[in-house]
Enzyme design. Structure first.
Site, PDB file in Angstrom:
ATOM      1  N   GLY A  49      32.542  18.131  16.422  1.00 36.71           N
ATOM      2  CA  GLY A  49      31.686  17.009  16.071  1.00 36.71           C
ATOM      3  C   GLY A  49      32.281  16.118  14.998  1.00 36.71           C
ATOM      4  CB  CYS A  50      34.822  16.475  12.513  1.00 39.01           C
ATOM      5  SG  CYS A  50      33.644  17.427  11.550  1.00 39.01           S
ATOM      6  CB  ALA A  51      36.264  11.237  13.975  1.00 39.61           C
TER       7      ALA A  51
END
Length: 142
Positions: A49-51
């Site tokens: 869920g993190c870029a």
């Protein structure tokens, strides 16, 4: 219910009027953090869920309700490393139950981060908090 380390960061942020100064301070916090060994940067420790690439590795000290939650983290993005350093200050050394009681949104809001992070960074921050809470929750249930 913030830790002393987090309170120190909050006090520093109060003195930094300009967002760019705060941004630089977040990056400095990340630079000061010990890097996570490459052997621990594996899919099992990666935060989804993190870029950016983000890894969080828990370490529990003690047993039962008195067990203390510690973690290491790292990222390939300097601003995200800084956010991990802030989360470390917020959570590290608390019991698992205390971790679950922390209102991370409110605490991070005290730093003025909510208004200045991009939506991708905000989503990533929420994913990191969710991962920390999940790890602490598993500890509390054990």
């Amino acid at each position: 219910m913030a830790t002393t380390a987090f309170e120190e960061i909050a006090e520093t942020f109060e003195f930094l009027d300009d967002w760019e100064d705060r941004y630089r301070h977040v990056i400095e916090l990340g630079r000061a953090m010990e890097p996570l060994p490459a052997a621990l940067q594996v899919p099992a420790t990666k935060v989804e869920g993190c870029a950016s690439q983000v890894w969080i590795v828990p370490r529990i000290e003690g047993q039962g309700s008195a067990a203390r939650f510690h973690f290491q983290g790292d990222s390939d993005a300097m601003i995200v490393r800084g956010l991990i350093a802030i989360l470390h200050a917020l959570y590290d050394g608390l019991t698992a139950a205390e971790v679950l009681e922390v209102d991370a949104t409110a605490e991070m809001g005290r730093l003025g981060l909510n208004e200045h992070l991009s939506s991708q960074r905000s989503n990533g921050l929420r994913a990191m908090v969710a991962r920390i809470r999940s790890l602490a929750g598993a500890t509390a249930a054990a």
